[in-house]
Each structure stands twice: as structure tokens, then as C-alpha cells.
Design an enzyme around this catalytic site. Structure first.
Site, mmCIF file in Angstrom:
data_model
loop_
_atom_site.group_PDB
_atom_site.id
_atom_site.type_symbol
_atom_site.label_atom_id
_atom_site.label_comp_id
_atom_site.label_asym_id
_atom_site.label_seq_id
_atom_site.Cartn_x
_atom_site.Cartn_y
_atom_site.Cartn_z
ATOM 1 N N LYS A 201 0.820 -1.222 0.000
ATOM 2 C CA LYS A 201 0.000 0.000 0.000
ATOM 3 C C LYS A 201 0.846 1.261 0.000
ATOM 4 O O LYS A 201 2.024 1.252 0.365
ATOM 5 C CB LYS A 201 -0.979 -0.048 1.176
ATOM 6 N N ARG A 237 -3.431 -10.004 5.169
ATOM 7 C CA ARG A 237 -3.853 -10.112 3.760
ATOM 8 C C ARG A 237 -2.704 -9.606 2.899
ATOM 9 O O ARG A 237 -2.338 -8.434 2.994
ATOM 10 C CB ARG A 237 -5.116 -9.262 3.560
HETATM 11 N N1 HH2 Z 1 -7.341 -3.919 0.950
HETATM 12 C C1 HH2 Z 1 -7.682 -3.956 -0.348
HETATM 13 C C2 HH2 Z 1 -8.780 -4.703 -0.776
HETATM 14 N N2 HH2 Z 1 -9.522 -5.415 0.105
HETATM 15 N N3 HH2 Z 1 -9.918 -6.133 2.306
HETATM 16 C C3 HH2 Z 1 -9.604 -6.108 3.615
HETATM 17 N N4 HH2 Z 1 -10.320 -6.824 4.486
HETATM 18 N N5 HH2 Z 1 -8.531 -5.387 4.068
HETATM 19 C C4 HH2 Z 1 -7.762 -4.640 3.254
HETATM 20 O O1 HH2 Z 1 -6.821 -3.970 3.738
HETATM 21 C C5 HH2 Z 1 -8.083 -4.631 1.861
HETATM 22 C C6 HH2 Z 1 -9.188 -5.407 1.419
HETATM 23 C C7 HH2 Z 1 -6.869 -3.202 -1.345
HETATM 24 O O2 HH2 Z 1 -5.846 -3.977 -1.869
HETATM 25 P P1 HH2 Z 1 -5.863 -4.770 -3.270
HETATM 26 O O3 HH2 Z 1 -6.969 -5.769 -3.285
HETATM 27 O O4 HH2 Z 1 -4.512 -5.314 -3.498
HETATM 28 O O5 HH2 Z 1 -6.085 -3.654 -4.368
HETATM 29 P P2 HH2 Z 1 -7.345 -3.197 -5.210
HETATM 30 O O6 HH2 Z 1 -8.384 -2.731 -4.238
HETATM 31 O O7 HH2 Z 1 -6.806 -2.094 -6.083
HETATM 32 O O8 HH2 Z 1 -7.860 -4.364 -5.991
#
Ligand code: HH2
Length: 275
Positions: A201, A237
Site C-alpha cells: 500500500k 492479507r
Molecule cells: N485492501 C484492499 C482490498 N480489500 N480487504 C480487507 N479486508 N482489508 C484490506 O486492507 C483490503 C481489502 C486493497 O488492496 P488490493 O486488493 O490489493 O487492491 P485493489 O483494491 O486495487 O484491488
């Protein structure tokens, strides 16, 4: 017991780190199977990016992205569905997902009806608007109170497995993310299993002498995952499953008793124990 590792699998064109890599279903399933081989406890399948400013995706398109991947992976590993849409959550559970990862923290009634676990994450607004809503008097206290309220509602509805997540990077400044990480123990004290997602992040990119893009945030991701687990997070995660699984095993061996569990004083709700 070692903390659990949730592998991130985004079947999207625009996720901030793995966007476009797994839009093809075959490649997504291959990556999911690889995460299983690397030791992931859960694979979190998402079909809509939630990065700041991300454009929403319609239900049909989100279903088209995630369902075949959920169905192919569910016989191999516990699958969570990362969605805010009740229709997508329900269809993914039908296809084999057993955990709803809900960044809106609004799908407890769906989890109750379907008899699956639920992650309540803290966010304000939506990914489009959230970074304009970072005005907290006490970010740690407000996040904790919000999650405690949502978790309580879910437990009353009969959700048996409730996780809480501070939502690192969601309606938070870099300093607020650090305050939340510093105070993970105060979330753990709620007596519910805590999930933390820091992986790649943007606040990690601002900690060094020069801004680092997502591809250069591995070390910060691992360091903050270890920090979170050592403070009592029951699951992290992450995109980098293999390294984090090794780290989780080390933390589990170093902190064998209390990791991710409710504090020993006071009654622990049945949901407090990680599955
Ligand atoms: N962060 C993201 C997405 N879902 N869910 C939980 N429970 N906690 C988190 O910190 C979280 C989440 C964002 O990360 P990512 O899925 O890699 O990116 P994107 O939202 O651009 O798909």
C-alpha cells in the site's frame, strides 16, 4: 498457533498492484493454486478494485470475473470473496466461498443468511470519495468503535465468525495508517480476530528517502505484516504469500499462546477464535 495468511487474488484490470495480471481466468486459478502451494490459508478473490479513485464495476461484470475462479479454487482452499455487493457475495458462496470480505462492513445480514464468515473492514465513503474523508479527532478510537458496533450487530444477527479489519489505506492518511498499526493491540482487545492488510500500500512507499512504487514495497509489506502479527493480528492479507507464510510460522513459534486470541480476562465470544 501461527497467524493465518490470506493471499490476494484480484481478477481485475485496475487493481493497484496485481491489476491485469489475473484477468484471464486460467491465470487467476493458476496463481490461486500457487498460493495454496505456498501455504496460504485463505485465497481472497476480488473482481472490483478498491484503490482510491477506482471506478465501480457492475454486478454482471463482477460476477463474470470472480465466479469461475471461486468455483475452481474452493475445493483446494478456503476462499473469501472480496465484494461489497450482496448479489456477488451470495453467488460466490454458492460457488464455494465461505468468507465474505466486506470493505463496506454492510453485508452482515447476507453472511448471517448464508451461514458464512464475515470480515468487517473500516472505511468512510467509497473508494471514489474516501481520501477526502480523513478528518478524525481520534482515528484509533473511532475505528475501534465503528468496528465494535458493526461486529456487535453481526453477532446479534447470528453471524458466527466475525473478523475486524482497520482498513489500512481506506480513508486514512499515511500518519493515520501508522497510528492504527501502532495500536493493533487495542483492536485485538475487542476479543474478535483481527485481519490487517498493508500489502504494497501507498503509505509504505512514502517511508523511505524517495517515493517507492508498489513494485518496491515488498520489504515494508513484510515488516508491517510481521509487526501486525506480533501485535496479535490473527490473519494478514498479502500479495507475497510464500515469504509471509514463513514469517507467520516464525511469529507463531515465537508467540505460541496469545496470538490472535481474545485476552484471557473476560469472556470471549465464540467468534473470537480464528477458524
Ligand atoms: N485492501 C484492499 C482490498 N480489500 N480487504 C480487507 N479486508 N482489508 C484490506 O486492507 C483490503 C481489502 C486493497 O488492496 P488490493 O486488493 O490489493 O487492491 P485493489 O483494491 O486495487 O484491488
Amino acid at each position: 498457533m501461527a497467524p493465518l495468511v490470506m493471499g490476494v487474488l484480484n481478477v481485475t484490470p485496475d487493481s493497484f498492484y496485481d491489476g491485469g495480471r489475473y484477468l484471464d481466468h486460467e491465470r487467476a486459478v493458476e496463481r490461486g493454486a500457487e498460493m495454496v502451494a505456498e501455504g496460504a490459508d485463505v485465497v481472497d478473490v476480488g473482481g472490483e478494485s478498491s484503490r482510491p479513485g477506482a471506478q465501480p464495476v457492475g454486478v454482471d461484470e463482477e460476477l463474470r470475473r470472480v465466479l469461475p475462479v471461486v468455483a475452481a479454487l474452493a475445493p483446494k482452499v478456503r476462499v473469501s470473496i472480496d465484494t461489497t455487493k450482496p448479489e456477488v457475495a451470495a453467488a460466490a458462496v454458492d460457488a464455494g466461498a465461505t468468507l465474505i470480505n466486506d470493505i463496506s462492513a454492510r453485508l452482515a445480514p447476507v453472511a448471517a443468511r448464508l451461514g458464512v464468515g464475515w470480515v468487517a473492514m473500516h472505511m468512510r465513503g467509497t473508494p471514489l470519495s474516501m481520501q477526502t474523508r480523513t478528518d478524525y479527532a481520534d482515528v484509533v478510537g473511532e475505528v475501534r468503535e465503528h468496528l465494535a458496533r458493526r461486529a456487535d450487530e453481526a453477532l446479534r444477527l447470528g453471524v458466527r465468525e466475525v473478523w475486524v479489519d482497520p482498513g489500512i489505506g481506506f480513508a486514512k492518511t499515511g500518519q493515520q495508517n501508522l497510528s492504527l498499526l501502532r495500536n493493533i493491540a487495542s483492536l485485538v482487545a475487542l476479543g474478535l480476530p483481527v485481519l490487517v492488510g498493508t500489502s504494497r500500500k501507498s503509505f509504505l512507499g512514502g517511508l523511505g528517502p524517495a517515493p517507492a512504487p508498489p513494485a518496491e514495497r515488498f520489504e515494508g509489506s513484510l515488516a508491517t505484516a510481521v509487526w501486525s502479527m506480533a501485535q496479535g493480528a490473527a490473519m494478514v492479507r498479502v500479495h507475497d504469500v510464500a515469504a509471509t507464510v514463513q514469517a507467520a510460522r516464525l511469529v507463531g513459534a515465537a508467540l505460541p499462546v496469545s496470538c490472535g486470541r481474545a485476552p484471557s480476562s473476560g469472556p470471549a465470544p465464540s467468534s473470537a477464535v480464528a477458524p
